[in-house]
Design an enzyme around this catalytic site. Structure first.
Site, PDB file in Angstrom:
ATOM      1  N   SER A 102      47.389  54.123  46.787  1.00  0.00           N
ATOM      2  CA  SER A 102      46.612  52.906  47.006  1.00  0.00           C
ATOM      3  C   SER A 102      45.120  53.100  46.756  1.00  0.00           C
ATOM      4  CB  SER A 102      46.891  52.404  48.416  1.00  0.00           C
ATOM      5  OG  SER A 102      46.318  51.139  48.608  1.00  0.00           O
ATOM      6  N   ASP A 247      42.510  46.966  44.326  1.00  0.00           N
ATOM      7  CA  ASP A 247      42.534  48.386  44.697  1.00  0.00           C
ATOM      8  C   ASP A 247      43.440  49.133  43.728  1.00  0.00           C
ATOM      9  OD1 ASP A 247      44.941  47.341  45.594  1.00  0.00           O
ATOM     10  OD2 ASP A 247      45.075  48.692  47.311  1.00  0.00           O
ATOM     11  N   ASP A 249      46.452  50.304  43.578  1.00  0.00           N
ATOM     12  CA  ASP A 249      47.826  49.913  43.236  1.00  0.00           C
ATOM     13  C   ASP A 249      47.982  48.403  43.137  1.00  0.00           C
ATOM     14  OD1 ASP A 249      47.710  49.415  46.003  1.00  0.00           O
ATOM     15  OD2 ASP A 249      49.852  49.761  46.242  1.00  0.00           O
ATOM     16  N   ASP A 251      47.661  45.851  45.345  1.00  0.00           N
ATOM     17  CA  ASP A 251      48.198  44.928  46.355  1.00  0.00           C
ATOM     18  C   ASP A 251      47.102  44.291  47.200  1.00  0.00           C
ATOM     19  OD1 ASP A 251      47.571  47.112  47.933  1.00  0.00           O
ATOM     20  OD2 ASP A 251      49.594  47.443  48.682  1.00  0.00           O
TER      21      ASP A 251
END
Length: 455
Positions: A102, A247, A249, A251
């Site tokens: 992340s 961010d 990843d 999400d």
């Protein structure tokens, strides 16, 4: 139960030394078993990853574990987490995995499992995976002869996600978009760097983009939703209507208005809830957030005839509450916003488009929408305490009295939140109120009291 491998958001460790191929192989094998033992067909598992240099290493070990168990694998390549969640449901896969850490720096990597419903798996299943990993059982889960799984690259499946997002917004964008409405995109050199541009192009939204040239080690490096300074400068220098930052990843999403002010997750929830409520599309007129959400969001909800429900910290708990009660909007300050009518996980691109839609439909600037919520100053102080006593703060009368007295004094214009850290010998003291200096002083006093009483 304290989990050995899984934390609040999957497994996250330094790649190749702590998150070793051997460990990943076991996580894959045990996960494939736990997530597909109720199916009577050969399971299919999707794998997506972000742009970290260690991504293909972890992916290889993961694939080996799945195939050795007898599951088939579809490799999606570099793709945002929410796209994996969407495709899991769309393709009727048995489970999926996202390889990402992340918003962490590049040397970390992680593993997040999603169920066949495209949702992060609950704690109970993670615990079961750990049990299988550490029992001798893992050796029995070996496919032989014609039962061995096969993997295939399906890199074009990302087109399905682009189409899905586009279809939700093309009418409204086409109707309201103007050529002087320009959005700045910061894709954090992460997973959205492959797809954000495609979505904005397909919708015909004018944009300018930064941090979209990943090299394996520049993911989240002074960019993306955790470092907004660069985007702020970019928006002001180019006089853009809005800036959005994802961010690593994909999400989460945070935004910068045309004046260079941050629009955080609490403000996003307010803006989106307002837009949905006007159309009668906010289920039960309720927003779900965590206990860390700002008092300002609470006041905003009250003043606008909505209810705000607060869960413990972590997007999985927000989602659990939403599913249990049938709510369709929830999220965290970090910009992790869940819009259940579209996708059962946070989706940065979707969130940014909901914000753009709210701007276009209301004919208001980003700063005007952001000003709907008054954000109260928040102060967080860590009290260092004895690990064995960190959960005892509410048993001490002196501590209780000090907190209650402060809350009486605030009379609804402030609040005190005490949270033991899940991993360290700390108790976090969070205070919100109108005066920054005063709440800083009070937070320090309560932290000192906790240190004295719980040492």
């Amino acid at each position: 139960m304290m989990r050995k491998y899984f934390g609040t958001d999957g497994i996250r460790r330094i790649a190749n030394t702590e998150l070793t191929p051997q460990l990943v192989y076991k996580v894959a094998k045990a996960g494939a078993y736990v997530l597909s033992k109720h199916t009577n067909h050969v399971p299919t598992i999707l794998i997506g990853r972000d742009t970290r240099i260690s991504g293909t290493l972890i992916e290889s070990a993961m694939v080996a574990g799945f195939l050795s168990y007898g599951a088939n694998v579809k490799l999606l390549g570099v793709i945002p987490t929410p796209a994996v969640a969407y495709l899991t449901r769309k393709l009727n896969a048995d489970a999926s995995v996202v390889i990402s850490a992340s918003h962490n720096t590049y040397e970390f990597n992680g593993i997040k499992y999603f169920s066949n419903k495209g949702m992060k798996i609950p704690d109970t299943l993670e615990e079961e995976i750990e049990e299988v990993m550490d029992s001798g059982k893992i050796d029995d889960l070996t496919a032989v002869n014609d039962k061995i799984g096969v993997s295939e690259y399906c890199l074009d499946l990302i087109d399905e996600y682009v189409y899905f997002i586009r279809k939700q917004f093309d009418e409204v964008i086409e109707k309201h978009i103007t050529s002087d409405f320009i959005v700045g995109l910061d894709t954090a050199n992460g997973a959205t760097s492959v797809v954000a541009e495609r979505v904005f192009k397909a919708l015909g939204i004018p944009y300018k983009i930064i941090n979209h040239e990943p090299d394996g080690i520049n993911i989240n490096e002074n960019c993306g939703s955790t470092h907004l300074e660069g985007l702020k400068k970019f928006v002001l220098d180019n006089q853009l209507s809005l800036g959005v930052a994802y961010d690593g990843d994909g999400d989460r999403c945070l935004a910068i208005d045309e004046k260079g002010n941050e629009i955080d997750g609490d403000k996003l929830l307010a803006i989106i809830s307002n837009n949905l409520k006007q159309k009668g599309k906010l289920n039960k007129d309720t927003i779900v957030a965590t206990v860390m959400s700002n008092l300002g969001l609470n006041q905003y909800a009250k003043e606008n005839g909505m209810e705000l429900i607060q869960t413990k910290v972590g997007d999985r708990y927000v989602l659990e509450e939403m599913l249990k009660q049938g709510y369709n909007l929830g999220g965290e300050q970090s910009g992790h916003v869940i819009l259940l009518d579209y996708n059962p996980t946070g989706d940065g691109i979707l969130t940014s488009l909901m914000l753009i839609k709210a701007m276009l439909e209301s004919k208001k600037k980003a700063s005007q929408l952001g000003d709907m919520v008054r954000i109260y100053p928040q102060v967080l102080v860590n009290a260092k305490v004895n690990t064995n006593k960190k959960y005892d703060y509410d048993k001490d009368n002196t501590i209780k009295e000090a907190i209650e007295e402060l809350e009486r004094e605030f009379a609804g214009k402030g609040r005190v939140l005490i949270r033991p850290s899940g991993t360290e010998p700390l108790v976090r003291v969070m205070i919100e109120g109108e005066n920054q200096e005063y709440i800083s002083q009070k937070a320090r006093e309560i932290a000192d009291l906790l240190e004295e009483k719980l040492k």
